[in-house]
Design an enzyme around this catalytic site. Structure first.
Site, PDB file in Angstrom:
ATOM      1  N   CYS A   9       0.839  -1.191   0.000  1.00 28.40           N
ATOM      2  CA  CYS A   9       0.000   0.000   0.000  1.00 28.40           C
ATOM      3  C   CYS A   9       0.878   1.246   0.000  1.00 28.40           C
ATOM      4  O   CYS A   9       1.603   1.487  -0.957  1.00 28.40           O
ATOM      5  CB  CYS A   9      -0.985  -0.058   1.167  1.00 28.40           C
ATOM      6  SG  CYS A   9      -2.384   1.059   0.964  1.00 28.40           S
TER       7      CYS A   9
ATOM      8  N   HIS B 125      -3.471  -5.697   0.922  1.00 31.83           N
ATOM      9  CA  HIS B 125      -2.848  -5.912   2.236  1.00 31.83           C
ATOM     10  C   HIS B 125      -2.827  -7.390   2.633  1.00 31.83           C
ATOM     11  O   HIS B 125      -3.744  -7.845   3.333  1.00 31.83           O
ATOM     12  CB  HIS B 125      -3.645  -5.154   3.298  1.00 31.83           C
ATOM     13  CG  HIS B 125      -3.476  -3.667   3.239  1.00 31.83           C
ATOM     14  ND1 HIS B 125      -2.469  -3.013   3.895  1.00 31.83           N
ATOM     15  CD2 HIS B 125      -4.192  -2.716   2.596  1.00 31.83           C
ATOM     16  CE1 HIS B 125      -2.562  -1.710   3.668  1.00 31.83           C
ATOM     17  NE2 HIS B 125      -3.599  -1.497   2.875  1.00 31.83           N
TER      18      HIS B 125
ATOM     19  N   GLU C  67      -1.095  -8.684   4.890  1.00 32.10           N
ATOM     20  CA  GLU C  67      -0.954  -8.780   6.352  1.00 32.10           C
ATOM     21  C   GLU C  67      -2.297  -8.655   7.063  1.00 32.10           C
ATOM     22  O   GLU C  67      -2.395  -8.942   8.255  1.00 32.10           O
ATOM     23  CB  GLU C  67       0.034  -7.714   6.859  1.00 32.10           C
ATOM     24  CG  GLU C  67      -0.509  -6.307   7.038  1.00 32.10           C
ATOM     25  CD  GLU C  67      -0.676  -5.518   5.732  1.00 32.10           C
ATOM     26  OE1 GLU C  67      -0.470  -6.099   4.651  1.00 32.10           O
ATOM     27  OE2 GLU C  67      -1.022  -4.321   5.818  1.00 32.10           O
TER      28      GLU C  67
END
Lengths: 225, 78
Positions: A89, A197, A199
């Site tokens: 990002c 994302h 994560e």
């Protein structure tokens, strides 16, 4: 062998903790936390993560100020030595602004901030970051960005595609990104920038685990090496 | 010395903000606007010893992203 990683934090980073939790959850070892003003990275890193957020308030251009920060000079040097670097990002924006990845990330074509889960196609499943996936596999990972519209000139795009450097492509309209590019590798294959994302997709209680493969890939690469 | 740096998107780079501004101008009833491109203006106050080459360097290294933007340096009478 312990997996030694680092997560960089800039003023305005907000996905650094999620990134650290993801790295610790998948690897079993907590990453080093490194501040933007630091001038050196810890020794012997296997992996560096540049997280999402709004570094320096997105002033000037997203990622522009962060890419000129002291620690990024050390990250750039490490990337050139072959240390794996993941930018997610705002981290992807920092990597393009720093010149580690070609092109730029423009305002989303629809002008809206896009915050939802999207379908991603794994284009290159042989990279350090994607080898735990299958080529062509579609995974679901959240996006949350205002400036994720990837731009590069046509000749660069052709070259990137020809060299297999598109790691992930959006499998649905998201932000107007050129050739639907969601994640991009550098020429040596040790730097990956992506807007989605991974994560945020490592636990079922948080909507899915499709992002784990990225961290598993990197760890597997280290163990096999 | 006052210096203005004008940064604009290169031709061919999509400018959704410019397009939205264009659309809004049309919505206000302004006819005859063919296109709008949004840019950025920096006003610098620099010592007279700062060279043209240094100003150029500032633009290339930070003020503009040369992948997508062009810049123009304008020196303004103090």
């Amino acid at each position: 062998m312990a997996f030694t990683s680092a997560v960089i934090t800039f003023p305005g980073s907000n996905c650094d903790r999620d990134m650290a939790v993801a790295l610790e959850t998948v690897s079993g070892t907590a990453p080093h936390r490194v501040w933007h003003g630091d001038t050196a990275l810890p020794e012997g890193l296997d992996f560096i993560a540049v997280p999402g957020g709004f570094s320096y308030g997105d002033y000037l251009r997203c990622g522009a100020i962060a890419s000129r920060s002291p620690i990024m000079q050390a990250v750039i040097a490490a990337a050139h030595r072959g240390v794996p670097v993941l930018g997610v990002c705002n981290g992807f924006q920092v990597l393009t602004e720093s010149g580690l990845l070609p092109g730029a990330l423009l305002r989303n074509a629809g002008l809206n901030f896009v915050c939802r889960e999207v379908a991603l196609k794994v284009e290159n499943a042989q990279s350090l970051f994607t080898c735990a996936y299958e080529a062509g596999q579609v995974i679901r990972v959240p996006v949350a960005h205002h400036d994720g519209n990837y731009f590069a000139d046509e000749a660069t795009l052709d070259r990137l595609e020809g060299e297999g450097r598109v790691a992930f492509r959006y499998a649905e309209p998201v932000n107007g990104s050129a050739r639907s590019i969601a994640g991009l590798l550098n020429d040596a294959g040790n730097v990956l920038g992506m807007m989605p994302h991974p994560e945020r997709a490592i636990e079922n209680t948080h909507g899915g685990t499709d992002g784990r493969g990225l961290f598993e890939s990197a760890i597997r690469g280290l163990v096999d090496a | 010395m006052k210096v203005r740096v004008h940064v604009s998107l290169k031709p061919g780079v999509l400018d959704p903000q410019g397009r939205a501004i264009h659309h809004s101008l049309e919505g206000l009833g302004f006819a005859g606007v063919n296109d709008v491109r949004a840019g950025r203006l920096f006003e610098l106050d620099v010592a007279n010893t700062v060279t043209d080459a240094a100003l150029d360097d500032m633009c290339r290294k930070l003020l503009a992203n040369m992948v997508i933007e062009n810049y123009r340096i304008e020196k303004v009478a103090a």
